[in-house]
Scaffold this motif. Sequence first.
Motif, short mmCIF file in Angstrom:
data_model
loop_
_atom_site.label_atom_id
_atom_site.label_comp_id
_atom_site.label_asym_id
_atom_site.label_seq_id
_atom_site.Cartn_x
_atom_site.Cartn_y
_atom_site.Cartn_z
N MET A 1 0.83 -1.17 0.00
CA MET A 1 0.00 0.00 0.00
C MET A 1 0.87 1.23 0.00
SD MET A 1 -2.28 -2.06 2.47
CE MET A 1 -1.80 -3.65 1.87
N TYR B 1 7.93 4.28 13.57
CA TYR B 1 7.47 3.18 14.41
C TYR B 1 8.58 2.65 15.31
CZ TYR B 1 2.80 2.70 12.43
OH TYR B 1 1.50 2.91 12.07
N LEU C 1 7.60 1.28 18.63
CA LEU C 1 7.00 -0.05 18.59
C LEU C 1 8.08 -1.13 18.59
CD1 LEU C 1 4.61 -1.95 18.37
CD2 LEU C 1 4.54 -1.54 15.91
N LEU D 1 9.32 -1.47 22.11
CA LEU D 1 8.34 -2.11 23.00
C LEU D 1 8.22 -3.61 22.69
CD1 LEU D 1 5.69 0.71 23.03
CD2 LEU D 1 6.82 -0.23 25.04
N ILE E 1 -2.03 -10.64 14.30
CA ILE E 1 -1.86 -9.18 14.41
C ILE E 1 -1.92 -8.53 13.04
CG2 ILE E 1 -0.31 -7.33 15.12
CD1 ILE E 1 0.70 -9.01 17.32
N PHE E 2 -1.18 -9.13 12.08
CA PHE E 2 -1.14 -8.56 10.73
C PHE E 2 -2.54 -8.53 10.11
CE2 PHE E 2 3.56 -9.65 9.62
CZ PHE E 2 3.96 -8.81 10.63
N LYS F 1 -5.23 -7.79 11.59
CA LYS F 1 -6.14 -6.88 12.26
C LYS F 1 -5.67 -5.43 12.29
CE LYS F 1 -9.17 -9.93 13.33
NZ LYS F 1 -10.43 -9.92 12.59
N VAL F 2 -4.40 -5.20 12.14
CA VAL F 2 -3.94 -3.82 12.24
C VAL F 2 -2.74 -3.61 11.33
CG1 VAL F 2 -2.55 -4.30 14.28
CG2 VAL F 2 -3.29 -1.98 13.86
N PHE G 1 0.76 -1.82 10.38
CA PHE G 1 1.97 -1.05 10.68
C PHE G 1 3.00 -1.63 9.73
CE2 PHE G 1 1.41 -4.45 13.79
CZ PHE G 1 2.56 -5.19 13.61
N ARG H 1 5.28 -3.90 8.17
CA ARG H 1 5.51 -5.28 8.60
C ARG H 1 6.96 -5.55 8.97
NH1 ARG H 1 0.54 -5.00 9.70
NH2 ARG H 1 -0.94 -5.86 8.21
N ILE I 1 -4.77 -3.62 5.50
CA ILE I 1 -4.39 -4.97 5.90
C ILE I 1 -4.25 -5.85 4.67
CG2 ILE I 1 -5.35 -7.02 7.01
CD1 ILE I 1 -6.18 -4.92 9.20
N SER J 1 -7.53 2.10 13.15
CA SER J 1 -8.56 1.11 12.90
C SER J 1 -8.58 0.08 14.00
CB SER J 1 -8.38 0.49 11.52
OG SER J 1 -7.54 -0.61 11.59
N LEU K 1 -10.22 -3.30 14.25
CA LEU K 1 -10.98 -4.39 13.66
C LEU K 1 -11.24 -5.46 14.70
CD1 LEU K 1 -9.52 -4.77 10.10
CD2 LEU K 1 -11.18 -3.19 11.03
N GLU K 2 -10.46 -5.40 15.76
CA GLU K 2 -10.60 -6.39 16.82
C GLU K 2 -10.14 -5.68 18.07
OE1 GLU K 2 -8.72 -10.73 16.96
OE2 GLU K 2 -7.32 -9.13 17.36
N THR L 1 -5.86 -6.16 19.86
CA THR L 1 -4.87 -6.81 19.00
C THR L 1 -3.48 -6.56 19.56
OG1 THR L 1 -6.25 -6.42 17.09
CG2 THR L 1 -3.96 -6.96 16.67
N GLY L 2 -2.73 -7.66 19.71
CA GLY L 2 -1.36 -7.51 20.19
C GLY L 2 -1.26 -7.46 21.71
N HIS M 1 -0.60 -8.77 25.13
CA HIS M 1 0.13 -9.96 25.53
C HIS M 1 -0.31 -10.35 26.93
CE1 HIS M 1 3.22 -12.85 26.34
NE2 HIS M 1 3.60 -12.77 25.09
N TYR N 1 0.98 0.60 26.50
CA TYR N 1 2.06 1.14 25.67
C TYR N 1 2.23 0.34 24.39
CZ TYR N 1 3.54 4.60 29.05
OH TYR N 1 3.57 5.69 29.86
N LEU N 2 2.22 -0.99 24.53
CA LEU N 2 2.44 -1.85 23.37
C LEU N 2 1.30 -1.69 22.36
CD1 LEU N 2 4.14 -4.02 22.03
CD2 LEU N 2 2.84 -5.73 23.27
N ALA O 1 1.39 1.59 20.63
CA ALA O 1 2.42 1.65 19.59
C ALA O 1 1.99 0.87 18.36
CB ALA O 1 3.73 1.09 20.14
N ILE O 2 1.31 -0.26 18.56
CA ILE O 2 0.83 -1.04 17.42
C ILE O 2 -0.17 -0.21 16.62
CG2 ILE O 2 -0.65 -3.00 16.80
CD1 ILE O 2 0.78 -4.64 18.88
N LEU O 3 -0.98 0.57 17.33
CA LEU O 3 -1.96 1.41 16.64
C LEU O 3 -1.34 2.67 16.06
CD1 LEU O 3 -4.97 1.10 19.10
CD2 LEU O 3 -4.68 -0.03 16.91
N GLY O 4 -0.06 2.89 16.34
CA GLY O 4 0.63 4.02 15.72
C GLY O 4 0.95 5.18 16.64
#
Lengths: 297, 269
Positions: free
Chosen positions: A1, A43, A46, A49, A128-129, A131-132, A134, A136, B95, B111, B113-114, B117-118, B120, B130-131, B134-137
Motif C-alpha cells: 500500500m 514506528y 513499537l 516495545l 496481528i497482521f 487486524k492492524v 503497521f 511489517r 491490511i 482502525s 478491527l478487533e 490486538t497484540g 500480551h 504502551y504496546l 504503539a501497534i496502533l501508531g
Amino acid sequence: MTMRSVGDGKAEFYELLPGREHVTVIEPRANPFRLDLRELWNYRDLVLLLVRRDFVAQYKQTILGPAWHIIQPLLTTLMFTIVFGKIARLPTDGLPPFLFYMAGTVIWTYFANVFTATTGTFAHNAHIFGKVYFPRLVMPLATLVSRLIAFAIQFAVFLGILAYFAVTDAAVQPNLWVLLTPVLLMMMAAIGLGGGLIVAAFTTRYRDLVVLVSFGVQLLMFATPIIYPLSSLPARWQFWASLNPIAPVVEAFRYAYLGQGTLSVGMLLLSALVVVLILSAGVVLFNTAERTFVDTV
Amino acid sequence: MPRPVIRIENLSKYYRLGAIGSHTLREDVNRWAARLRGRPDPMPRTGAAEPETREGGGIWALKNLDLEVGAGEILGIIGPNGAGKSTLLKVLSRITAPTEGRVTMRGRVGSLLEVGTGFHPELTGRENIYLNGAILGMKTREVDRKLEAIVAFAETSQVLDTPVKRYSSGMTLRLAFAVAAHLEPEILIFDEVLAVGDRAFQDKCLDKIQDLARSGRTVLFVTHNMGPALDLCSRGIVLAAGQCAYDGTMNDAVRHYQGCAVGGRRQTR
C-alpha cells in the motif's frame, strides 16, 4: 500500500491543511523496490516495545530466566568439545577446543536465531497482521534487536572465558581485528534478516518451508566452518566453502579474538556484496508478499 | 457535503476460492514438471477453470465500489453476511491490498478491527497500553501524556500492574477500547467491536464516538447489531454483493436493508 506526500492528484481533495497532514493512497500495486524508511523510523517506539515484550514475556514464570541465554551456548560448546574435539578429534587450528567451539557457537547462534525467527514473521504474527496495519518490517527488526541482547550476554561470557585462556594459553592471541566486530555482527544480522525475509515471503505460499527451516539451519552449520576450521579443508574446497557468505565472517571473528584462522579481506568484501544482495532480495520479496498474505494464510 | 476525507474510487477486491491455502511445494513442482512434458495439470485447481480471467473460481468481495466520506461524518455500514463489509474495512485499514481501484484518505487512520490486538497476556495492563498504543501508531511520549485519561476511561486503575491474563474479558475490552479511543486519529474505523462489554460501557463508548465526530473526526463502523449504535450515525450505507445498495440516512438504510432481507426470504419460499 503506497503512501504519498501531498501534492499529486486532485486539487480540491489535497487542499492543504495547517500543520503536517498525511495522505494515504491505497492502490492494488505498489512498487516493491520502495522502502519507506521514514515510516519505519516513525514506528521505532513499537520496535523497542516489542523487544521489551519478547524479553519480559520469555522469562515470566521460568526459574532460570535470562540465565538460559548463558546455559544454552555453554552446553552446546561443551557437547561440541566432547563430540568433535575429544571423540572425532577434529583439528582446531591449534586452539583450545572449548574456546574454538565457543567462538563459533556464539556468533553462529546469533545468525541462526535471527534467521529462524524472521522466517516465522508471517506465521507467528498472522493474527496481528490480519487486524492492524503497521510496517511489517517492524517485526523482524524487533527480532534482530532482541536477539542482539541475547548475543551480548553470550558474548560477555565468551570474553570472560577468553580472558582466562589468553593468560594461560600462548596460542590464543586477540588482536586489533576485534575492532571489526560491529561490521561482522552487522553482516551476520543482515544475512539472517535477508535470508529469513526471503523464506518468510515464500512460506506464505509454501508451508513446507517452515519444516525445512530448522533442518536447513542445521545443515548450513555443517557447511560453515563452525566445528572445523576452514584451513582443515583441502585447498580446492576452501574456495568453494568461503563462497558461503557466513564462512569468511566466522573465520574473521575467530581470527580477531583467538589469533588463528583464515582472514581474507577479499573474501570478506565478496561476502559483504552477497549480503547486500540477499538483504535487498529479502526486502523486495517481503514487500511483495506482505500486501496480500492475509488472503492466503 | 463537508470536505471529503475518504475517497473510494472503483474499488474491487477479488478472492480466489479453493486454491487458497492448498499450496505445497510438491504440488507446484509436479505442476511445472507436467507442463514441461506437455501433459495436463495433474492437480487441477479447485474451481479455477480459467485462473487467468478471474471468473468462475472466486468471489468479488467488493465490486466497483465508489464512496466519499466527509469530515465529521459517522458512517454506519450494514448489510448481509458476505456483502464485503469486513473486506472494505480491511482494505481501508491497509491490511490487504485491493485488486482494482483506489482509496485516498486524508489524515491519520486508526482502525480497530478487533479489540486488543497484540495484547500480551503475560504483560501488565500498563505495559499493554504502551504496546497496543504503539501497534496502533502512537509514540511512547504520546501514550505517556494520555495514560491517565486512558486508565480513567477504562476504569482499570486498580489492576494496572497486574498481568492482563488475570483480567476478565470485560476489563480487557475496556482497556483496549480506551487505548484506541485515545489514539485521536482523523479517521476511525471499527468492526463490530462494541458487541462485547456491558450496557453502561457501551453507552460510554458511544458518547466517546460522538465526541470524536463533533471534533471533526470521521468514524466508519460496521454493525449487525441494530441497536443504539445506529442512532449515532449521520449517514448509513447498505452493502450488498460488494456494492453500495443504498446510501442515505441511517434510518432509511436500515429500512432498506430490512426490506431487502424480507424480500429475499419471500423469494426463497
